[in-house]
Scaffold this motif. Structure first.
Motif, mmCIF file in Angstrom:
data_model
loop_
_atom_site.group_PDB
_atom_site.id
_atom_site.type_symbol
_atom_site.label_atom_id
_atom_site.label_comp_id
_atom_site.label_asym_id
_atom_site.label_seq_id
_atom_site.Cartn_x
_atom_site.Cartn_y
_atom_site.Cartn_z
ATOM 1 N N GLU A 43 29.683 8.574 -19.678
ATOM 2 C CA GLU A 43 28.435 9.305 -19.470
ATOM 3 C C GLU A 43 27.595 8.628 -18.390
ATOM 4 O O GLU A 43 27.059 9.290 -17.492
ATOM 5 N N ARG A 44 27.507 7.314 -18.463
ATOM 6 C CA ARG A 44 26.759 6.568 -17.456
ATOM 7 C C ARG A 44 27.358 6.756 -16.064
ATOM 8 O O ARG A 44 26.651 7.029 -15.104
ATOM 9 N N GLU A 61 0.834 -1.195 0.000
ATOM 10 C CA GLU A 61 0.000 0.000 0.000
ATOM 11 C C GLU A 61 0.868 1.243 0.000
ATOM 12 O O GLU A 61 2.018 1.219 0.388
ATOM 13 N N GLY A 62 0.270 2.338 -0.437
ATOM 14 C CA GLY A 62 0.978 3.612 -0.384
ATOM 15 C C GLY A 62 1.739 3.922 -1.646
ATOM 16 O O GLY A 62 1.624 3.242 -2.658
ATOM 17 N N LYS A 63 2.516 4.988 -1.574
ATOM 18 C CA LYS A 63 3.273 5.452 -2.726
ATOM 19 C C LYS A 63 4.239 4.380 -3.213
ATOM 20 O O LYS A 63 4.931 3.751 -2.436
ATOM 21 N N GLY A 64 4.270 4.222 -4.522
ATOM 22 C CA GLY A 64 5.203 3.270 -5.099
ATOM 23 C C GLY A 64 4.800 1.820 -4.918
ATOM 24 O O GLY A 64 5.622 0.932 -5.027
ATOM 25 N N SER A 65 3.510 1.593 -4.651
ATOM 26 C CA SER A 65 3.088 0.223 -4.383
ATOM 27 C C SER A 65 2.961 -0.625 -5.641
ATOM 28 O O SER A 65 2.902 -1.833 -5.547
ATOM 29 N N ALA A 66 2.877 0.005 -6.803
ATOM 30 C CA ALA A 66 2.762 -0.773 -8.042
ATOM 31 C C ALA A 66 4.060 -1.539 -8.263
ATOM 32 O O ALA A 66 5.139 -0.964 -8.282
ATOM 33 N N LYS A 67 3.921 -2.840 -8.423
ATOM 34 C CA LYS A 67 5.104 -3.677 -8.596
ATOM 35 C C LYS A 67 5.745 -3.386 -9.946
ATOM 36 O O LYS A 67 5.080 -3.378 -10.971
ATOM 37 N N LYS A 68 7.024 -3.138 -9.913
ATOM 38 C CA LYS A 68 7.768 -2.890 -11.140
ATOM 39 C C LYS A 68 8.197 -4.242 -11.689
ATOM 40 O O LYS A 68 8.964 -4.959 -11.075
ATOM 41 N N ASN A 69 7.681 -4.582 -12.859
ATOM 42 C CA ASN A 69 7.935 -5.917 -13.379
ATOM 43 C C ASN A 69 8.416 -5.886 -14.828
ATOM 44 O O ASN A 69 8.265 -6.857 -15.555
ATOM 45 N N SER A 70 8.987 -4.786 -15.228
ATOM 46 C CA SER A 70 9.477 -4.689 -16.597
ATOM 47 C C SER A 70 10.775 -3.897 -16.599
ATOM 48 O O SER A 70 11.018 -3.082 -15.709
ATOM 49 N N GLN A 71 11.592 -4.147 -17.608
ATOM 50 C CA GLN A 71 12.869 -3.455 -17.709
ATOM 51 C C GLN A 71 12.989 -2.782 -19.054
ATOM 52 O O GLN A 71 12.407 -3.234 -20.049
ATOM 53 N N LEU A 72 13.762 -1.725 -19.089
ATOM 54 C CA LEU A 72 14.113 -1.039 -20.322
ATOM 55 C C LEU A 72 15.632 -1.041 -20.385
ATOM 56 O O LEU A 72 16.297 -0.522 -19.484
ATOM 57 N N VAL A 73 16.181 -1.663 -21.401
ATOM 58 C CA VAL A 73 17.626 -1.766 -21.538
ATOM 59 C C VAL A 73 18.080 -0.718 -22.543
ATOM 60 O O VAL A 73 17.493 -0.575 -23.617
ATOM 61 N N LEU A 74 19.096 0.027 -22.192
ATOM 62 C CA LEU A 74 19.640 1.004 -23.120
ATOM 63 C C LEU A 74 21.154 0.988 -23.055
ATOM 64 O O LEU A 74 21.749 0.601 -22.065
ATOM 65 N N ARG A 75 21.756 1.407 -24.134
ATOM 66 C CA ARG A 75 23.218 1.457 -24.205
ATOM 67 C C ARG A 75 23.641 2.911 -24.269
ATOM 68 O O ARG A 75 23.045 3.710 -24.973
ATOM 69 N N LEU A 76 24.659 3.234 -23.504
ATOM 70 C CA LEU A 76 25.217 4.565 -23.540
ATOM 71 C C LEU A 76 26.696 4.501 -23.199
ATOM 72 O O LEU A 76 27.189 3.489 -22.713
ATOM 73 N N ASP A 77 27.367 5.567 -23.480
ATOM 74 C CA ASP A 77 28.795 5.658 -23.229
ATOM 75 C C ASP A 77 29.083 5.419 -21.747
ATOM 76 O O ASP A 77 28.385 5.951 -20.878
ATOM 77 N N ARG A 78 30.088 4.630 -21.463
ATOM 78 C CA ARG A 78 30.413 4.278 -20.071
ATOM 79 C C ARG A 78 30.725 5.517 -19.228
ATOM 80 O O ARG A 78 30.269 5.629 -18.091
#
Length: 57
Positions: free
Chosen positions: A24-25, A5-22
């Protein structure tokens, strides 16, 4: 209060993969640490703001 319950209660069940310069990361992650936040939190914040900005009315 129940665990999901409360803020942020939605389960995060997906990922987004991205590539960037090391370098910069690494700079981004370090800046997030200095600002007492996480890279993931800031990327999620950006995505939500971007979607809101471009939402069809």
């Amino acid at each position: 209060m129940a665990r999901n319950e409360g803020k942020g209660s939605a389960k995060k069940n997906s990922q987004l993969v991205l590539r960037l310069d090391r370098d910069e990361r690494d700079s981004f992650v370090e800046l997030c640490k200095e600002l007492d936040t996480s890279a993931a939190r800031e990327i999620r914040r950006f995505i939500r703001g971007f979607m809101k900005e471009h939402a069809e009315d």
